[in-house]
Design a protein around this motif. Sequence first.
Motif, PDB file in Angstrom:
ATOM      1  N   HIS A 231     -19.555  24.703 -54.886  1.00 38.20           N
ATOM      2  CA  HIS A 231     -18.162  25.140 -54.778  1.00 38.20           C
ATOM      3  C   HIS A 231     -17.321  24.073 -54.083  1.00 38.20           C
ATOM      4  O   HIS A 231     -17.817  23.297 -53.276  1.00 38.20           O
ATOM      5  CB  HIS A 231     -18.068  26.469 -54.025  1.00 38.20           C
ATOM      6  CG  HIS A 231     -18.603  26.415 -52.625  1.00 38.20           C
ATOM      7  ND1 HIS A 231     -17.867  25.953 -51.565  1.00 38.20           N
ATOM      8  CD2 HIS A 231     -19.818  26.755 -52.127  1.00 38.20           C
ATOM      9  CE1 HIS A 231     -18.594  26.013 -50.457  1.00 38.20           C
ATOM     10  NE2 HIS A 231     -19.781  26.502 -50.770  1.00 38.20           N
ATOM     11  N   LEU A 232     -16.026  24.100 -54.417  1.00 37.68           N
ATOM     12  CA  LEU A 232     -15.093  23.155 -53.821  1.00 37.68           C
ATOM     13  C   LEU A 232     -14.471  23.747 -52.569  1.00 37.68           C
ATOM     14  O   LEU A 232     -14.857  24.820 -52.098  1.00 37.68           O
ATOM     15  CB  LEU A 232     -14.005  22.794 -54.840  1.00 37.68           C
ATOM     16  CG  LEU A 232     -14.484  22.106 -56.125  1.00 37.68           C
ATOM     17  CD1 LEU A 232     -13.300  21.881 -57.044  1.00 37.68           C
ATOM     18  CD2 LEU A 232     -15.174  20.785 -55.810  1.00 37.68           C
TER      19      LEU A 232
ATOM     20  N   GLU B 246     -14.097  13.059 -60.908  1.00 33.44           N
ATOM     21  CA  GLU B 246     -14.949  13.553 -61.991  1.00 33.44           C
ATOM     22  C   GLU B 246     -16.422  13.229 -61.725  1.00 33.44           C
ATOM     23  O   GLU B 246     -17.049  12.399 -62.403  1.00 33.44           O
ATOM     24  CB  GLU B 246     -14.507  12.953 -63.337  1.00 33.44           C
ATOM     25  CG  GLU B 246     -13.113  13.372 -63.775  1.00 33.44           C
ATOM     26  CD  GLU B 246     -13.015  14.871 -64.044  1.00 33.44           C
ATOM     27  OE1 GLU B 246     -14.037  15.464 -64.452  1.00 33.44           O
ATOM     28  OE2 GLU B 246     -11.930  15.443 -63.826  1.00 33.44           O
TER      29      GLU B 246
ATOM     30  N   ASP C 176     -24.090  21.844 -58.854  1.00 34.87           N
ATOM     31  CA  ASP C 176     -23.062  22.796 -59.272  1.00 34.87           C
ATOM     32  C   ASP C 176     -22.735  23.661 -58.066  1.00 34.87           C
ATOM     33  O   ASP C 176     -23.342  24.713 -57.825  1.00 34.87           O
ATOM     34  CB  ASP C 176     -23.561  23.656 -60.440  1.00 34.87           C
ATOM     35  CG  ASP C 176     -23.717  22.848 -61.711  1.00 34.87           C
ATOM     36  OD1 ASP C 176     -22.929  21.912 -61.890  1.00 34.87           O
ATOM     37  OD2 ASP C 176     -24.622  23.155 -62.503  1.00 34.87           O
TER      38      ASP C 176
ATOM     39  N   THR D 125     -20.031  17.884 -55.864  1.00 36.95           N
ATOM     40  CA  THR D 125     -19.835  18.986 -56.807  1.00 36.95           C
ATOM     41  C   THR D 125     -19.672  18.440 -58.214  1.00 36.95           C
ATOM     42  O   THR D 125     -18.783  17.629 -58.483  1.00 36.95           O
ATOM     43  CB  THR D 125     -18.597  19.812 -56.422  1.00 36.95           C
ATOM     44  OG1 THR D 125     -18.765  20.299 -55.091  1.00 36.95           O
ATOM     45  CG2 THR D 125     -18.412  20.994 -57.368  1.00 36.95           C
TER      46      THR D 125
ATOM     47  N   PRO E 252     -13.180  27.530 -55.843  1.00 37.61           N
ATOM     48  CA  PRO E 252     -13.654  27.066 -57.153  1.00 37.61           C
ATOM     49  C   PRO E 252     -15.139  26.728 -57.106  1.00 37.61           C
ATOM     50  O   PRO E 252     -15.640  26.165 -56.128  1.00 37.61           O
ATOM     51  CB  PRO E 252     -12.799  25.824 -57.430  1.00 37.61           C
ATOM     52  CG  PRO E 252     -11.648  25.917 -56.468  1.00 37.61           C
ATOM     53  CD  PRO E 252     -12.171  26.638 -55.273  1.00 37.61           C
ATOM     54  N   GLY E 253     -15.861  27.039 -58.162  1.00 40.95           N
ATOM     55  CA  GLY E 253     -17.286  26.743 -58.242  1.00 40.95           C
ATOM     56  C   GLY E 253     -18.023  27.855 -58.953  1.00 40.95           C
ATOM     57  O   GLY E 253     -17.465  28.911 -59.265  1.00 40.95           O
TER      58      GLY E 253
ATOM     59  N   ALA F 286     -16.148  17.911 -60.742  1.00 41.30           N
ATOM     60  CA  ALA F 286     -14.913  17.957 -59.960  1.00 41.30           C
ATOM     61  C   ALA F 286     -14.791  16.684 -59.143  1.00 41.30           C
ATOM     62  O   ALA F 286     -15.729  15.905 -59.015  1.00 41.30           O
ATOM     63  CB  ALA F 286     -14.902  19.171 -59.051  1.00 41.30           C
ATOM     64  N   SER F 287     -13.628  16.471 -58.592  1.00 40.03           N
ATOM     65  CA  SER F 287     -13.427  15.339 -57.683  1.00 40.03           C
ATOM     66  C   SER F 287     -13.973  15.726 -56.314  1.00 40.03           C
ATOM     67  O   SER F 287     -13.705  16.826 -55.824  1.00 40.03           O
ATOM     68  CB  SER F 287     -11.948  14.981 -57.587  1.00 40.03           C
ATOM     69  OG  SER F 287     -11.450  14.577 -58.837  1.00 40.03           O
ATOM     70  N   ASP F 288     -14.708  14.816 -55.713  1.00 45.29           N
ATOM     71  CA  ASP F 288     -15.328  15.127 -54.429  1.00 45.29           C
ATOM     72  C   ASP F 288     -15.294  13.892 -53.540  1.00 45.29           C
ATOM     73  O   ASP F 288     -14.853  12.813 -53.963  1.00 45.29           O
ATOM     74  CB  ASP F 288     -16.764  15.605 -54.624  1.00 45.29           C
ATOM     75  CG  ASP F 288     -17.166  16.607 -53.562  1.00 45.29           C
ATOM     76  OD1 ASP F 288     -16.527  16.629 -52.494  1.00 45.29           O
ATOM     77  OD2 ASP F 288     -18.116  17.385 -53.786  1.00 45.29           O
TER      78      ASP F 288
ATOM     79  N   ILE G 247     -11.088  28.310 -65.084  1.00 49.47           N
ATOM     80  CA  ILE G 247     -11.475  27.793 -63.767  1.00 49.47           C
ATOM     81  C   ILE G 247     -12.401  28.828 -63.135  1.00 49.47           C
ATOM     82  O   ILE G 247     -11.957  29.902 -62.723  1.00 49.47           O
ATOM     83  CB  ILE G 247     -10.242  27.538 -62.877  1.00 49.47           C
ATOM     84  CG1 ILE G 247      -9.308  26.524 -63.525  1.00 49.47           C
ATOM     85  CG2 ILE G 247     -10.679  27.066 -61.489  1.00 49.47           C
ATOM     86  CD1 ILE G 247      -8.055  26.239 -62.728  1.00 49.47           C
TER      87      ILE G 247
END
Length: 644
Positions: A234-235, A198, A232, A143, A264-265, A146-148, A305
């Motif tokens: 979603h988390l 990130e 892009d 994603t 989120p996303g 964001a952190s993934d 967010i």
Amino acid sequence: MGLRSPVGSCLFFLGLCGICAGFVQENCTNYKLQFERVFSVPGDVAMLNSTLVSPEVFNFTTVPYNITWYNSKTREEMNNTIGQILVYGETLWFLNVTLDDDGEYVAVVRTPSKCYMQATKLVVDLPVPGECGRPRRAFQPLTNGASDTLHCPLKDYIDKLDSYNMTSSVQWYRGCDPIVDGIDEYSYWDVNKLSIAEVGPQHNCLYTCTLTFTLGGVLGSVSETISAEVKDFHLAPQVHEPANEIIKALKGSKFSKRCLVFVPGVETPFIDVFWFARGDFIFTTNPSDRVYTSEARMWSQHDHIKGTWIERMLMISELKKEDFNISYTCQVHSSRGIPMGHFTLLQAAPNILLPIGLVLGGATILFIISVIVCYIFKIDIVLWFRKAFPVLYKNKDLDGKLYDAYVAYPQPYDFGFSNEVETFALHTLPQVLEKACDYKLFIAGRDCLPGQATVDSAEENIQASRRLLLLYTASTFIRKRHTCSTSSNNNNISKSSDISDKGEIKTSETSDSMTCDCSDKSYPDTMQQFECVAAMYRALLEGSLKVVLVELEEITPAQLALFPESVRHLRKKQGAVCWWKNLKTRQRRRTCMSRKEDEENGGEDSQWSPSLSPSSTFWKEMRYHMPVRGKRVVYPEKTALLSL
């Protein structure tokens, strides 16, 4: 090629039949070829695992069994070979894969009564020259922004080695470069996971995880390559409600609880939200069912967010005993995990504060209404109560009094005397109180005996009365000094009266008697002032007489300031019965009458036109202040005993 393919399939089928005939003589249950393939490259370790040892096939925990692996090409049993083959229970290990190992391998599970067989395919590929990693790659999204996390596909290898109590280690590579744990944005997590902080477009590349371990005395390794694509997306979903809480509700009441999830996303997430209770999912959305859920409702958030909110309600139309003391869980199923939140429903004790509050509130409102009603209709209520329950009041006829009230008003030639006042005292007042209401009045000027001393008459009859009705107008108390002299039996007396603002009276007498002379020679104010002073003395100092002030015309503050202080004090303390208010009410009503009705009633009324109905406001107030005509008898003996 068209002929070769059918021939190959036929040969494979005949070979498999030969395996069945050659491997076992009994008839085995054939589970065919496993759908999942095992991919490897030369030099790596490969693990083939049979799924026959499972509760779906037979009860392996109680039934004894043994497993034998066969090579489908050579039809030979696979045995342990140092540095090459290791058979470990239901698992067949290739410790150093070669191109010749490519093929199918059959696992045969035998029990005392049955046998089962299943084939597993091993695919061996050559590495692509000039590229790091494996030729076959797994796809995993990252994603953007964001952190993934990347998941190493070798979890089955790690779990199997852990079951053998064998240690292993994982090394991650980005392309051909090894990744050091904790350096830059990378960190190793939970054995088989690589966390990236990130995520950006630069992370759109190949990642390889290599598992190294020692098995059968051989140091081996196995690798898998992941093609990471930054999107892009979603988390992981976040369950905001329920928040692992305890909720109390009343038995028999309606109940509802929402499951609120935030994802989120920027894209619309593909997730499912379910309610779960008593070991089962609640799928029904029919309101006719006692326990049901609503359809999932979804809306987007475009604040700092970005994301999507999803809401699904759990509804119970009527809570029963079996609904309490259990946990209700909201589960979210997504590719990012299965987060959940739950709450426990407990039965609440009956809320006694609400009925108590309602009772107290109702009682308070009723009390306020009662006070208002009593304040407005106090006189009517008291008069009705006296009439309805006369036995509750003492019979006044036994108290030794002769009159219910002594009527004091300005006498002829007194300052403040008027014909209207005299008419009210001698005609209107007796007509209502005596004739209509059966009260007994003593009216000075009507009931005094000829030849009786005025002061003695007033003193004697005031003492013989239960009330004193003091009639006055604006000019009644304005004069401050009055002198009166009368003669009787050839004895001259002179009486001077000084009336101070405080209502005190000083007298000097030169004779023992004073006669009541109704002739034109009477001096002004003497009788009036004596009655006033005697009444104030008994009312304010002795408390033996109740004085009723009857105000015949409206008094202005300037006029009231000239009244004796005792009258002003009594008027402020208990008020006055105002005849002029009754006249104003009648005059307002007359404005609503037609001219013809005025003429029929004798034309214009004077200012003192009487209202002779005992039910009018003025006469009700007069009756309220008059003595109660009770029927209860109080015997003198008991009264004397109680006084002791």
